[in-house]
Design an enzyme around this catalytic site. Sequence first.
Site, PDB file in Angstrom:
ATOM      1  CD  GLU A   1      -2.803  -1.182   2.444  1.00 29.25           C
ATOM      2  OE1 GLU A   1      -3.014  -0.097   3.030  1.00 29.25           O
ATOM      3  OE2 GLU A   1      -3.416  -2.229   2.763  1.00 29.25           O
TER       4      GLU A   1
ATOM      5  CG  ASP B   1      -0.068   6.234   0.708  1.00 28.94           C
ATOM      6  OD1 ASP B   1      -1.312   6.300   0.781  1.00 28.94           O
ATOM      7  OD2 ASP B   1       0.655   6.021   1.691  1.00 28.94           O
TER       8      ASP B   1
HETATM    9  O1  G3I Z   1     -19.299   3.697   0.694  1.00 30.54           O
HETATM   10  C1  G3I Z   1     -19.552   4.857   1.502  1.00 30.54           C
HETATM   11  C2  G3I Z   1     -20.499   5.794   0.771  1.00 30.54           C
HETATM   12  O2  G3I Z   1     -21.773   5.158   0.616  1.00 30.54           O
HETATM   13  C3  G3I Z   1     -20.644   7.097   1.558  1.00 30.54           C
HETATM   14  O3  G3I Z   1     -21.462   7.990   0.826  1.00 30.54           O
HETATM   15  C4  G3I Z   1     -19.252   7.692   1.773  1.00 30.54           C
HETATM   16  C5  G3I Z   1     -19.289   8.991   2.527  1.00 30.54           C
HETATM   17  O4  G3I Z   1     -19.533   8.698   3.893  1.00 30.54           O
HETATM   18  O5  G3I Z   1     -18.436   6.753   2.518  1.00 30.54           O
HETATM   19  C6  G3I Z   1     -18.232   5.571   1.765  1.00 30.54           C
HETATM   20  O6  G3I Z   1     -17.430   4.678   2.523  1.00 30.54           O
HETATM   21  C7  G3I Z   1     -16.065   5.083   2.592  1.00 30.54           C
HETATM   22  C8  G3I Z   1     -15.200   3.958   1.971  1.00 30.54           C
HETATM   23  O7  G3I Z   1     -13.804   4.268   2.120  1.00 30.54           O
HETATM   24  C9  G3I Z   1     -15.494   3.759   0.493  1.00 30.54           C
HETATM   25  O8  G3I Z   1     -15.166   4.916  -0.230  1.00 30.54           O
HETATM   26  C10 G3I Z   1     -15.699   5.224   4.047  1.00 30.54           C
HETATM   27  O9  G3I Z   1     -16.399   6.344   4.570  1.00 30.54           O
HETATM   28  C11 G3I Z   1     -14.192   5.456   4.183  1.00 30.54           C
HETATM   29  O10 G3I Z   1     -13.825   5.460   5.555  1.00 30.54           O
HETATM   30  C12 G3I Z   1     -13.441   4.333   3.491  1.00 30.54           C
HETATM   31  O11 G3I Z   1     -12.049   4.641   3.573  1.00 30.54           O
HETATM   32  C13 G3I Z   1     -11.212   3.541   3.200  1.00 30.54           C
HETATM   33  C14 G3I Z   1     -10.396   3.151   4.448  1.00 30.54           C
HETATM   34  O12 G3I Z   1      -9.461   2.106   4.099  1.00 30.54           O
HETATM   35  C15 G3I Z   1     -11.273   2.652   5.555  1.00 30.54           C
HETATM   36  O13 G3I Z   1     -10.474   2.564   6.724  1.00 30.54           O
HETATM   37  C16 G3I Z   1     -10.260   4.017   2.117  1.00 30.54           C
HETATM   38  O14 G3I Z   1     -10.978   4.269   0.925  1.00 30.54           O
HETATM   39  C17 G3I Z   1      -9.178   2.967   1.854  1.00 30.54           C
HETATM   40  O15 G3I Z   1      -8.174   3.479   0.979  1.00 30.54           O
HETATM   41  C18 G3I Z   1      -8.493   2.585   3.158  1.00 30.54           C
HETATM   42  O16 G3I Z   1      -7.552   1.590   2.877  1.00 30.54           O
HETATM   43  C19 G3I Z   1      -6.916   0.972   4.024  1.00 30.54           C
HETATM   44  C20 G3I Z   1      -6.639  -0.473   3.657  1.00 30.54           C
HETATM   45  O17 G3I Z   1      -7.845  -1.116   3.313  1.00 30.54           O
HETATM   46  C21 G3I Z   1      -5.911  -1.176   4.799  1.00 30.54           C
HETATM   47  N1  G3I Z   1      -4.667  -0.449   5.139  1.00 30.54           N
HETATM   48  C22 G3I Z   1      -4.893   0.951   5.491  1.00 30.54           C
HETATM   49  C23 G3I Z   1      -5.589   1.686   4.349  1.00 30.54           C
HETATM   50  C24 G3I Z   1      -5.781   3.141   4.699  1.00 30.54           C
HETATM   51  O18 G3I Z   1      -6.692   3.259   5.759  1.00 30.54           O
END
Ligand code: G3I
Length: 355
Positions: free
Chosen positions: A275, A277
């Site tokens: 991952e 970045d």
């Molecule tokens: O799907 C909902 C959507 O319906 C809603 O409108 C929107 C606004 O609230 O949220 C959307 O969900 C978001 C999801 O990403 C999909 O976009 C969540 O709020 C958001 O918290 C989530 O963030 C992801 C994060 O993991 C969660 O902890 C990031 O995109 C993703 O890049 C990140 O990736 C993680 C790896 O899986 C594990 N390692 C760490 C890395 C960074 O946290």
Amino acid sequence: MTRRGAAVAAAVAGLAIVAVVVAALVARGGDTPAIELPRSYATPAPGAYAKPLGTSVRLDAARTDAAYLRLWLAGYTSVTPENAMKWEVVEPSRNAFDFSAADAIVTAARRAGQRVRGHTLTWDVQLPGWVQSRAWTAADMELALRSHVRATVGHFRGRVAQWDVVNEPLDDDGSLTRSVFARVLGERFIDIAFDEAHRADPRAKLFLNEIATELPGPKQDALVALVRRLQARDVPIDGVGLQDHSVAVGGPDQRRLEADIARFARLGLDVELTEVDVAVRPGEPEAAQARNYRAAAAACRRSRACTGLTVWGVTDRWSWQGPGARATPFDAASRPKPAWRALRAAMRRVRRDSR
Ligand code: G3I
């Protein structure tokens, strides 16, 4: 190809343009429409890179941002669905599965000839409510965990090369994170997840993926000790994912990363930088970011045990850290930064690389 499309493809110049004409993709499963691939698009020339060079992909970005889609297809040879395979998405209620979002990404990636990394079967974040809030017995939790892993890995059997079976099981002090899985099953939840994943797809390589273990300290030591315990219990673990989320000034250099990879290689494991970045804080030079991307790619390329490197996010606009972190190799307007040129140059295959 439109003028802008040609400019985007040229922006990742140095890659052979392989015109791939594809029909519109048929959506599979659920109601999430497929990713409409362009009528023609660039992909890296076969053998362009010494190791798989991947990126994480968000379905919403791939379906709405043409530049994002082209950069994904033109620059990379591996993909990790950033959120589409997580528990809250694929099993929102017990035994009710919807793989359509992940299928859209996997289908597009395989059409483009890319390797797929599955992410992630077990994590205490992005869980549906029924998992988080249920009053579990150990027996019922094991049934639910095995069912989730079996259905998900089984659905993608033969299409996913590697799985992040368990994500981030440790706290920064090296103790087991008090996830719902650990609270109910203890460390054995890890054994269960790996065992079921191996049964569901014996050919997939199974990884334990962890954050902030690129520097020596209690967490990296704890990860080594955990792997040793799993191996002693004959858990079918093939590799460790070092996420390598870092910062431009102070991130791990090539020597550090090579030492990290070597430490896990000595356990007989493959290692992926899963991952990568590099956030750029105000006042920090983009050259420092480029140096860290180059260091990660060079460390992976030089380490026999490193089986690939994945950047976390295609452009700053869609980065999980937000555009302000400027963490990816392409800016919020999809323009390449020095980091992209450094990353690609360091991963480019040259004659001396082993086949
Ligand atoms: O799907 C909902 C959507 O319906 C809603 O409108 C929107 C606004 O609230 O949220 C959307 O969900 C978001 C999801 O990403 C999909 O976009 C969540 O709020 C958001 O918290 C989530 O963030 C992801 C994060 O993991 C969660 O902890 C990031 O995109 C993703 O890049 C990140 O990736 C993680 C790896 O899986 C594990 N390692 C760490 C890395 C960074 O946290």
